[in-house]
Design an enzyme around this catalytic site. Structure first.
Site, PDB file in Angstrom:
ATOM      1  N   SER A 125       2.960  -5.921   1.543  1.00 22.04           N
ATOM      2  CA  SER A 125       3.524  -4.722   0.929  1.00 22.04           C
ATOM      3  C   SER A 125       5.047  -4.858   0.810  1.00 22.04           C
ATOM      4  O   SER A 125       5.533  -5.795   0.175  1.00 22.04           O
ATOM      5  CB  SER A 125       3.120  -3.481   1.727  1.00 22.04           C
ATOM      6  OG  SER A 125       3.468  -2.308   1.044  1.00 22.04           O
ATOM      7  N   ASP A 187      -4.253  -6.617 -11.642  1.00 26.55           N
ATOM      8  CA  ASP A 187      -4.161  -7.642 -12.685  1.00 26.55           C
ATOM      9  C   ASP A 187      -2.781  -7.686 -13.320  1.00 26.55           C
ATOM     10  O   ASP A 187      -2.215  -8.752 -13.518  1.00 26.55           O
ATOM     11  CB  ASP A 187      -5.201  -7.372 -13.781  1.00 26.55           C
ATOM     12  CG  ASP A 187      -6.591  -7.823 -13.359  1.00 26.55           C
ATOM     13  OD1 ASP A 187      -6.693  -8.898 -12.753  1.00 26.55           O
ATOM     14  OD2 ASP A 187      -7.554  -7.102 -13.627  1.00 26.55           O
ATOM     15  N   HIS A 210      -4.811  -0.664  -0.836  1.00 26.25           N
ATOM     16  CA  HIS A 210      -3.523  -1.273  -0.496  1.00 26.25           C
ATOM     17  C   HIS A 210      -3.409  -1.620   0.986  1.00 26.25           C
ATOM     18  O   HIS A 210      -2.845  -2.658   1.343  1.00 26.25           O
ATOM     19  CB  HIS A 210      -2.397  -0.298  -0.893  1.00 26.25           C
ATOM     20  CG  HIS A 210      -1.023  -0.839  -0.681  1.00 26.25           C
ATOM     21  ND1 HIS A 210      -0.425  -1.728  -1.558  1.00 26.25           N
ATOM     22  CD2 HIS A 210      -0.114  -0.622   0.305  1.00 26.25           C
ATOM     23  CE1 HIS A 210       0.779  -2.027  -1.128  1.00 26.25           C
ATOM     24  NE2 HIS A 210       1.000  -1.371   0.003  1.00 26.25           N
TER      25      HIS A 210
END
Length: 242
Positions: A125, A187, A210
């Site tokens: 992250s 993507d 996430h």
């Protein structure tokens, strides 16, 4: 404005560990901050993962994960807290994050006698920011990005360029020469970040979000991903097995 964006990006949790925790090693950054790191060795390993954690985490919350990485991959692992996180001094900022990872990298080279080619940067992250920054400046052994982003502004807005952005990972891709892999990206994020010819197709974790890639994957599979590095130093396969 970039400093404001970066400030809004940081959400340090209350410290989850004691400042006197015996596992901690204290180091000082070039910006004068005092930050803690934890080094998890694996006997005989020449490979070290430098792990940069996510936003709402600190060393206490990721320590078990660091140990798991070491035990599963049979490698040394070092984790650290950013300036302003845990019991580190100062207030979080983009520049301090870059100084923090540079100080940990210097510790590995100077105190552990590890070569740059034996270090794999692993950013999760917001940790993708300091990891990409260091990889764009030093040719390390490898780069792993998990749940990464192209930049802070692009997390919320679909824009090509901003003059007040922070953690602009996208701009650094052409400068990154080491082998790299990514997990848990959308993507469009992967397509934008393909500027480095050494970066590989992402590893997709079906059903994961996430923050739960590892949990989701180990729940549905008995084997996680394999990274095969062309560098002779890392000729062997790394496999995550539960």
């Amino acid at each position: 404005m970039g400093a404001l964006v970066a400030k809004l990006a940081f959400l340090p949790p209350p410290p989850s560990y004691d400042a006197e925790w015996k596992e901690i090693i204290w180091i000082k950054t070039q910006r004068g901050q005092r930050i803690p790191l934890v080094y998890v060795p694996w006997p005989g390993s020449k490979l070290t993962i430098l792990f940069s954690h996510a936003n709402a985490e600190d060393l206490g919350l990721i320590f078990h994960h660091l140990k798991t990485l070491s035990e599963v991959l049979h490698v040394n692992v070092v984790g650290y807290d950013y300036t302003g996180y845990g019991h580190a001094s100062g207030t979080p900022s983009e520049l301090d994050c870059y100084a923090d990872i540079a100080a940990v990298f210097a510790y590995l080279l100077q105190e552990k006698n590890i070569l740059p080619s034996q270090v794999v940067l692993y950013g999760r992250s917001i940790g993708s920011g300091p990891s990409c920054e260091l990889a764009s400046r030093v040719e390390v052994g490898g780069l792993i990005l998990q749940s990464a982003f192209t930049s802070c502004i692009r997390v919320a807005y679909d824009v090509k360029y901003t003059a007040f952005d922070a953690f602009c990972n996208l701009r650094k891709m052409p400068k990154i020469k080491c082998p790299g892999g990514r997990t848990g990206m959308h993507d469009n994020t992967w397509n934008e970040m393909s500027g480095s010819s050494r970066l590989r197709r992402p590893f997709w974790v079906k059903g994961a979000a996430h923050n739960d890639i590892e949990i989701t994957y180990f729940t549905v599979r008995s084997t996680c991903y394999t990274v095969v590095d062309p560098n002779p130093v890392f000729a062997e396969r790394w496999q995550l097995l539960d």
